[in-house]
Scaffold this motif. Structure first.
Motif, short mmCIF file in Angstrom:
data_model
loop_
_atom_site.label_atom_id
_atom_site.label_comp_id
_atom_site.label_asym_id
_atom_site.label_seq_id
_atom_site.Cartn_x
_atom_site.Cartn_y
_atom_site.Cartn_z
N ASP A 664 0.12 31.10 10.99
CA ASP A 664 -0.96 30.63 11.86
C ASP A 664 -1.92 31.73 12.28
N ARG A 665 -1.79 32.91 11.64
CA ARG A 665 -2.71 34.04 11.84
C ARG A 665 -2.57 34.69 13.21
N GLN A 666 -1.47 34.44 13.87
CA GLN A 666 -1.29 35.03 15.19
C GLN A 666 0.03 35.79 15.26
N TRP A 667 0.11 36.70 16.24
CA TRP A 667 1.37 37.37 16.52
C TRP A 667 1.80 37.06 17.95
N SER A 668 3.09 37.20 18.18
CA SER A 668 3.63 36.98 19.52
C SER A 668 4.59 38.11 19.86
N VAL A 669 4.51 38.60 21.08
CA VAL A 669 5.44 39.63 21.56
C VAL A 669 6.30 39.01 22.66
N PHE A 670 7.60 39.18 22.53
CA PHE A 670 8.56 38.70 23.53
C PHE A 670 9.21 39.91 24.20
N GLU A 671 9.39 39.82 25.50
CA GLU A 671 9.96 40.92 26.27
C GLU A 671 11.38 40.58 26.68
N LYS A 672 12.25 41.59 26.65
CA LYS A 672 13.65 41.38 26.97
C LYS A 672 13.84 41.22 28.47
N VAL A 673 14.66 40.24 28.82
CA VAL A 673 15.01 39.98 30.22
C VAL A 673 16.45 40.42 30.44
N THR A 674 16.70 41.25 31.44
CA THR A 674 18.05 41.78 31.65
C THR A 674 18.73 41.23 32.89
N GLU A 675 17.96 40.57 33.76
CA GLU A 675 18.55 40.06 34.99
C GLU A 675 18.30 38.56 35.12
N GLY A 676 19.24 37.90 35.82
CA GLY A 676 19.08 36.48 36.11
C GLY A 676 19.30 35.55 34.94
N LEU A 677 19.95 36.03 33.89
CA LEU A 677 20.19 35.19 32.72
C LEU A 677 21.47 34.39 32.90
N GLU A 678 21.41 33.11 32.53
CA GLU A 678 22.60 32.30 32.50
C GLU A 678 23.35 32.56 31.20
N GLU A 679 24.59 32.08 31.15
CA GLU A 679 25.39 32.27 29.94
C GLU A 679 24.73 31.58 28.75
N PHE A 680 24.65 32.29 27.65
CA PHE A 680 24.06 31.81 26.39
C PHE A 680 22.59 31.41 26.55
N GLU A 681 21.90 32.10 27.44
CA GLU A 681 20.45 31.92 27.57
C GLU A 681 19.76 33.00 26.76
N ALA A 682 18.69 32.64 26.08
CA ALA A 682 17.95 33.59 25.26
C ALA A 682 17.45 34.75 26.11
#
Length: 836
Positions: A664-682
């Motif tokens: 689709d001619r675009q890029w996406s950047v995802f940032e890592k989250v280290t706090e407040g994550l539930e079990e098996f949450e991305a």
């Protein structure tokens, strides 16, 4: 690109052979083997020297479709090597070996000439074979003057074209069309063979003497058509001389040789009826002694021994062709027959290759004159499975003699070669050969520490390459074939030293673990040590009707340990038959979730998370799914950012950011989250998406080393490469670099290098046409990079022929130096050294 501080040197090429019997040959002058591999001709140096590794050293580019016929021209009067090739593109090409022109010392073949196209695919090329290696010649050299000869090319339109090859000329005059022979209607020639019947010493006015030739043509019928012609018969050319009958099915291969004792020509014909027939071409009106009777009895069956008489040449000298012998022993189609006459004792031998998985060497008994099989190599036919008639595509497709007759080689359905050497005591011992993928290679991945390389392909196999420590030059060899699948495999990534995951057209990913037998072999032969070897499974097996390699924990009585020890203690890397049977890795897990064919897989540098994507045409399918690697649970929710297929996923070195680029001619950047994550949450959340980052499809995106700052690079079909730098909370384009072709793959070296006191980021970029090069950008003092420039433009002679699908720098670890692996749609895997 004037900077000479770096150069690229090819280290390893893996590429499989086309499954066509006529597509390979062994040169008597150079000692090289040439074979068709997709649209290119692979050149294989069989034996390693102190300065040159064995294996494929180059691929000749020029054909626009599959190469189907390859023949060297024997030229004892010239030290050069002349190669003829033809293909589905219908064009006959002439190549010549020239001296290396650079410090790499790679032998180079240049294209001398090419013919006007046939009306159909070229299926075989016939050249005269000189005595010591392949067969027949009365004179020495390519022709009487050592510069010209007659060749024949057969094509799928039913025609055979006669050409004169004259090396004393230049340009298109090297190849002159003399005649077109039209075979009978609805007849497909499969093999042609050419020999010289006779040659007068001088012509009538002191010029070159008359050359009388005989041509045999066979194909999709049970008879052989014989033609004769001479250089004096400029108007009529080759004319029909005889039709040889006796076979009961299509005839796949022909070979001439001149018998030393009688000076007669012998013709061998190999057929799909499983038999080989020998025919004698005798000069004179009197029939040879063994042909006195009109019938021959073999195995209780009466065989016709009709004498076919003809005359040839300006003197109309008489000749006869009679049936000589029936060779019985193969249990399936005979694909190839090849004569050899030893220079020392003049003995004539015949090598045959069959779909029954065997190579046989035949020789006439000195006492009785009966042809018997003196050696048989390969497997017992009972291990083969179904016969060719019921759908098997196995067996050996060709058999070639080495120039000295002490080696024979053949290749099978997987495109891999097998080689046997005469031990001197009548025993033929198997030796290492070359192998490779036979369809587009879609991905490569180095093991986390760079100790071995994995590749995967649309030929539904995954392969492992490593350095053999016993090799003089520590050359790469294929040591394992971990996955043999039922679907085309599109992507692969190494998770750890003992695990990898691959994705295929079946919409799911499969995780594989290294078995103990392979780990022991890699430790013994490559010096690759595994700390937790005892925890690995014993071996893997593939169910007959299943797609999964299952782990098998066996006891010695069940032959498991015996098999492991056989692999571990052998003196050479695994041979082709072992690779496909005994080097599988067991499957540990299947990962589900995607609705379409897997397009790419990325793995965090810590190895704890993988991210996957599939082919997509909507937002709901163009998601990135994540899995953790301990229990293989999917981490939810799936990450939405793209609307079309995601082509590549890459993690930053510290795993803080994840990048995805797509159709689709675009890029996406995802940032890592280290706090407040539930079990098996991305653990990653969308940070920024850049719509219309390029004007065409973005094929690849990679991160630069951390010491150069927070920067990633994207490459696209619009022929541009862009650098994006984190400024505040936004990623901004800071550099744009233009190429001449669409950029299909990039990778950044994982460390900054120092050149004359300045620090640079190094990037390899692969293009749609198969070319690739190395770029560099200066690292700024306050972070970031600037000034992309072309650094090394790789010689076109050593690059792939088609689109580069992935580039991967070897992680800089224990092994010194910089190496880059490349996969291509030309079915090759290549490893290059960057020498600074």
């Amino acid at each position: 690109m004037t900077d000479t501080r770096g150069r690229i040197h090819p280290r390893f090429i893996s590429i499989g052979a086309n499954r066509i019997p006529a597509s390979s040959d062994w040169d008597t002058n150079s000692g090289f083997i040439a074979y068709g591999a997709g649209n290119v001709i692979a050149l294989w140096r069989v034996d390693e020297t102190d300065t040159s590794p064995s294996g494929v050293f180059a691929t000749l580019k020029g054909h626009t479709d599959k190469v189907s016929a390859v023949r060297f021209v024997d030229d004892t009067s010239n030290s050069s090597s002349i190669l003829l090739s033809g293909g589905v593109d219908r064009v006959l090409r002439v190549w010549k070996l020239v001296q290396p022109v650079d410090e790499s010392g790679i032998p180079r073949y240049e294209l001398l000439a090419q013919s006007p196209p046939h009306d159909g695919s070229i299926v075989d090329i016939a050249v005269e074979r000189t005595g010591s290696s392949h067969g027949t010649a009365v004179s020495e050299g390519v022709g009487r003057n050592g510069k010209s000869t007659i060749i024949a090319s057969a094509s799928a339109d039913g025609n055979v074209k006669i050409w004169r090859l004259d090396l004393s000329k230049e340009g298109e005059e090297v190849l002159t069309h003399l005649q077109t022979l039209d075979t009978k209607s609805r007849y497909l020639p499969l093999s042609v063979a050419l020999a010289r019947l006779s040659q007068t010493s001088t012509g009538s006015e002191g010029g070159p003497g008359e050359e009388v030739w005989i041509l045999a043509v066979s194909g999709s019928s049970n008879y052989i058509q014989m033609f004769v012609g001479s250089t004096e018969e400029t108007k009529s050319g080759f004319v029909p001389a005889a039709t040889l009958t006796g076979h009961e099915n299509w005839i796949r291969s022909l070979s001439f040789v001149r018998e030393a004792t009688t000076n007669d020509l012998l013709l061998a014909t190999g057929s799909q009826d499983r038999y080989i027939r020998l025919w004698r071409v005798h000069r004179g009106s009197t029939l040879p002694a063994q042909s006195a009777g009109s019938k021959m009895m073999i195995m209780g069956q009466a065989l016709s021994n009709k004498a076919h008489r003809f005359s040839a040449g300006s003197t109309q000298e008489e000749y006869s062709i009679t049936f000589e012998a029936l060779l019985v022993g193969h249990e399936d189609w005979v694909y190839s027959v090849s004569f050899r006459k030893d220079a020392a004792d003049g003995k004539t031998k015949l090598l045959s290759a069959s779909a029954d998985n065997s190579l046989s060497i035949w020789e006439a008994d000195e006492t009785s004159g009966i042809w018997v099989c003196t050696a048989r190599m390969g497997e017992a036919s009972g291990m083969k499975g179904s016969s060719t008639a019921t759908g098997s595509t196995g067996g050996f497709w060709a058999g070639l003699w080495s120039p000295d007759g002490n080696d024979v080689v053949s290749f099978g359905k997987n495109g891999g070669w097998r080689r046997w050497t005469n031990s001197g005591e009548g025993e033929w011992v198997q030796r290492s050969a070359v192998a490779g993928h036979i369809r587009d290679v879609m991905g490569v991945s180095w093991e986390k520490d760079g100790r071995y390389l994995l590749s995967t392909s649309l030929d539904q196999s995954t392969r492992l390459y490593a350095r053999w420590k016993s090799s003089k030059l520590r050359s790469f060899y294929e040591f394992s074939r971990p996955q043999i699948h039922g679907y085309d495999i599109n992507s692969i990534v190494s998770l750890s030293s003992t695990k990898f995951v691959s994705g295929a057209d079946e919409k799911l990913m499969r995780v594989f673990g290294e078995p103990r037998g392979i780990a022991k072999m890699l430790e013994e032969m490559c010096g690759i040590q595994q700390a937790d070897m005892n925890s690995l499974p014993d071996v893997a097996s593939q169910p007959v009707l299943g797609l999964s390699n299952k782990a098998v924990n066996t006891t010695a009585e069940e032959n498991g340990e015996e098999e492991d020890e056989a692999i571990e203690k052998q003196a050479y890397p695994p041979f082709e038959d072992s690779l496909s049977r005994h080097t599988l890795w067991p499957e540990e897990e299947k990962l589900y979730g995607h609705g379409y064919e897997i397009s790419t897989i990325g793995c965090s540098n810590a190895g704890d998370v993988i991210a996957t994507a599939c082919k997509a045409s909507s937002v709901s399918h163009a998601v990135v799914r994540m899995f953790e690697t301990k229990t293989w649970r999917q981490l939810k929710p799936a990450l939405e950012a793209h609307s079309l297929t995601v082509n590549r996923i890459a993690f930053s070195k510290d795993d803080v950011y994840m990048l995805s680029v797509g159709r689709d001619r675009q890029w996406s950047v995802f940032e890592k989250v280290t706090e407040g994550l539930e079990e098996f949450e991305a653990p990653y959340k969308a940070m920024q998406t850049m719509a219309k980052a390029h004007t065409r499809i973005i094929f690849d995106g990679k991160w630069v080393p951390l010491e150069a700052g927070r920067v990633f690079v994207t490459a696209a079909r619009d022929k541009t490469m862009k650098s994006w730098e984190l400024r505040g909370q936004e990623w901004e384009c800071t550099e744009t670099f233009k190429f001449q072709e669409p950029i299909t793959a990039i990778d950044v070296l994982d460390q900054v290098i120092d050149l004359d006191g300045e620090r640079f980021v190094v990037l390899a970029a692969g293009l749609e046409n198969g070319a690739w090069g190395v770029c560099k950008a200066k690292v700024k003092e306050n972070g970031g990079i600037e000034g992309w420039e072309g650094w090394i433009e790789v010689d076109r002679y050593i690059v792939p022929d088609r689109t580069i699908t992935q580039i991967a720098w070897r992680p800089v670890g224990e092994e010194k130096g910089f190496e880059v692996a490349i996969s291509s749609e030309d079915s090759s895997v290549r490893i290059y050294d960057l020498v600074i």
